[in-house]
Design a protein around this motif. Structure first.
Motif, PDB file in Angstrom:
ATOM      1  N   ASN A 177       0.691  -0.917   0.116  1.00  0.00           N
ATOM      2  CA  ASN A 177       0.051   0.033  -0.015  1.00  0.00           C
ATOM      3  C   ASN A 177       0.679   1.098   0.037  1.00  0.00           C
ATOM      4  O   ASN A 177       1.783   1.375   0.520  1.00  0.00           O
ATOM      5  N   LYS A 200     -10.246  -0.278  -9.735  1.00  0.00           N
ATOM      6  CA  LYS A 200     -10.556  -0.195  -7.981  1.00  0.00           C
ATOM      7  C   LYS A 200     -11.701  -1.176  -7.930  1.00  0.00           C
ATOM      8  O   LYS A 200     -12.781  -0.745  -8.211  1.00  0.00           O
ATOM      9  N   LEU A 208      -8.717  -3.539  -3.673  1.00  0.00           N
ATOM     10  CA  LEU A 208      -7.196  -3.313  -4.344  1.00  0.00           C
ATOM     11  C   LEU A 208      -7.643  -2.429  -5.291  1.00  0.00           C
ATOM     12  O   LEU A 208      -8.801  -2.110  -5.977  1.00  0.00           O
ATOM     13  N   SER A 209      -6.296  -1.487  -5.629  1.00  0.00           N
ATOM     14  CA  SER A 209      -6.325  -0.619  -6.791  1.00  0.00           C
ATOM     15  C   SER A 209      -5.166  -1.221  -7.803  1.00  0.00           C
ATOM     16  O   SER A 209      -4.334  -1.957  -7.285  1.00  0.00           O
ATOM     17  N   GLU A 226      -1.870  -2.745  -5.737  1.00  0.00           N
ATOM     18  CA  GLU A 226      -1.810  -2.620  -4.176  1.00  0.00           C
ATOM     19  C   GLU A 226      -2.898  -2.840  -3.491  1.00  0.00           C
ATOM     20  O   GLU A 226      -4.219  -2.661  -4.118  1.00  0.00           O
ATOM     21  N   PRO A 227      -2.809  -3.161  -2.281  1.00  0.00           N
ATOM     22  CA  PRO A 227      -4.168  -3.366  -1.475  1.00  0.00           C
ATOM     23  C   PRO A 227      -4.690  -2.120  -1.004  1.00  0.00           C
ATOM     24  O   PRO A 227      -3.862  -1.135  -0.847  1.00  0.00           O
ATOM     25  N   THR A 228      -6.007  -2.026  -0.641  1.00  0.00           N
ATOM     26  CA  THR A 228      -6.548  -0.741  -0.238  1.00  0.00           C
ATOM     27  C   THR A 228      -7.349  -1.168   1.070  1.00  0.00           C
ATOM     28  O   THR A 228      -8.012  -0.216   1.697  1.00  0.00           O
ATOM     29  N   SER A 229      -7.201  -2.513   1.658  1.00  0.00           N
ATOM     30  CA  SER A 229      -7.278  -2.917   2.941  1.00  0.00           C
ATOM     31  C   SER A 229      -6.406  -3.635   3.650  1.00  0.00           C
ATOM     32  O   SER A 229      -5.739  -4.289   2.929  1.00  0.00           O
ATOM     33  N   SER A 232      -6.991  -7.299   2.638  1.00  0.00           N
ATOM     34  CA  SER A 232      -7.039  -7.615   1.272  1.00  0.00           C
ATOM     35  C   SER A 232      -6.210  -8.844   0.845  1.00  0.00           C
ATOM     36  O   SER A 232      -5.299  -9.137   1.518  1.00  0.00           O
ATOM     37  N   GLN A 235      -2.795  -8.070   0.377  1.00  0.00           N
ATOM     38  CA  GLN A 235      -2.037  -7.867   1.544  1.00  0.00           C
ATOM     39  C   GLN A 235      -1.716  -9.238   1.961  1.00  0.00           C
ATOM     40  O   GLN A 235      -0.398  -9.603   2.487  1.00  0.00           O
TER      41      GLN A 235
END
Length: 366
Positions: A177, A200, A208-209, A226-229, A232, A235
């Protein structure tokens, strides 16, 4: 006043190099499960390397023989996976000049043997990239390279391979992230990739993005996620991989129905798609006929298309992670009638499928 058209440099994903604990074991896995052929095997003082190939798809597979070589050091920090992503190019000097001017770390300077040039640089994270110059006469030329190790490249045309796969469509890189923009900038500035689609994806559980990078003068495609949480699946990959790395490799083929049926018969575990996906597909079926719909559901294949070109079908499915850790998996992709892009509907369906597998792992369900 006439303008001179500038010739774009060419770059194609040529080969993927895996670092594993037991190279012969994984050679046999690719041969038995995926229909690859064992092309060569070499051993030096500290590394054993296998080359397997199916059509235009090549994997180098290396395992360590001592504790003091690059393969061992990689495996001390990461689980088995992709250590190197290599590109075939048509003008190594110009690509090399751009990369080094941008500050790329040189791992192996340009070398030449048997009329083939190559050089290696560091990529994002612990990934590295070798660039190999070949004469771009036809796609068959790319089958003429063999890599027996880190320092020796030989030229030998490989023929009569019973191929299922026509090439590596794309390779997906996962980053932490906040690292998506720096990673995109690195591949743009250093290698000349350009941005294409942006995704997204958010569900009630995670997100994720993703940004797709393409090389303007060739077929190389490199989506970066990339993770958004915190929970994820991206992640989860980063945690299991101990940092950024290649999440999946997309293998293109012309008959995805036959290929998926073969892999299922060989016991290759593939993702599961809920029946609701195919119920919705029947409502928006576009140019799909009944037989195609039945085949897609039977084999658990995703399909998408653009509204302005409904007969150009993008069909995909995915294996579950091939190693014990939830890291690297493979994609099978078929672009009917030169379908482009990555299919936003498929992208979300994949994310949700992987998310379901992640939730099973978290619950301890096999």
């Amino acid at each position: 006043m006439s303008q001179t058209k500038v010739k774009l440099l060419y770059m194609d994903i040529y080969r993927v190099h895996l670092y594993v604990e037991n190279a012969p074991q994984w050679r046999e896995w690719f041969v038995r499960k995926l229909g690859f052929q064992a092309i060569s095997s070499t051993t030096n003082n500290d590394t054993h390397t296998e080359l397997v190939q199916n059509g235009e798809v090549r994997f180098l597979i290396s395992s360590p023989r001592t504790n003091a070589n690059p393969v061992a050091k990689f495996l001390q920090h990461h689980p088995p996976g992709v250590a190197e992503l290599d590109f075939a190019v048509d003008n190594l000097e110009l690509i090399w000049e751009r990369a080094t001017n941008a500050g790329a770390k040189i791992l192996q300077p340009i070398q030449e043997k048997n009329s083939i040039k190559w050089g290696k640089i560091s990529g994002w994270g612990d990934l590295c990239h070798t660039f190999i110059q070949v004469n771009r006469i036809s796609s068959a030329d790319f089958g003429g390279l063999k890599n027996y190790g880190a320092s020796e490249i030989n030229h030998n045309f490989i023929t009569h391979i019973n191929s299922e796969f026509t090439g590596i469509d794309h390779v997906v890189l996962n980053v932490a992230n906040g690292e998506l923009e720096p990673a995109l900038n690195w591949y743009e500035t250093t290698l000349g990739f350009q941005r294409q689609q942006r995704f997204k994806i958010e569900t009630e559980h995670s997100g994720l993005s993703s940004q797709v990078l393409v090389y303007p003068g060739g077929r190389a495609q490199l989506p970066i996620n990339e993770p958004t949480s915190a929970n994820s699946q991206i992640q989860e990959f980063l945690d299991a991989n101990n940092g950024a790395g290649i999440q999946h490799i997309a293998l293109s083929n012309k008959d995805i129905f036959a290929t998926v049926r073969h892999l299922r018969n060989q016991g290759v575990p593939l993702i599961e798609v809920p029946t609701s996906y195919y119920e919705n597909l029947r409502l928006r079926r576009g140019e799909l006929n009944i037989y195609q719909l039945q085949q897609l559901e039977e084999l658990q294949i995703l399909v998408d298309w653009q509204q302005d070109n409904p007969d150009a079908l993008l069909m995909q499915t995915f294996t579950k992670p091939i190693f014990p850790q939830p890291t690297l998996f493979l994609e099978l992709i078929c672009r009917s009638r030169k379908a482009k892009g990555f299919g936003e509907g498929n992208f979300r369906a994949l994310f949700e499928a992987v998310e379901r597998e992640q939730m099973k792992r978290n619950r301890g369900v096999c």
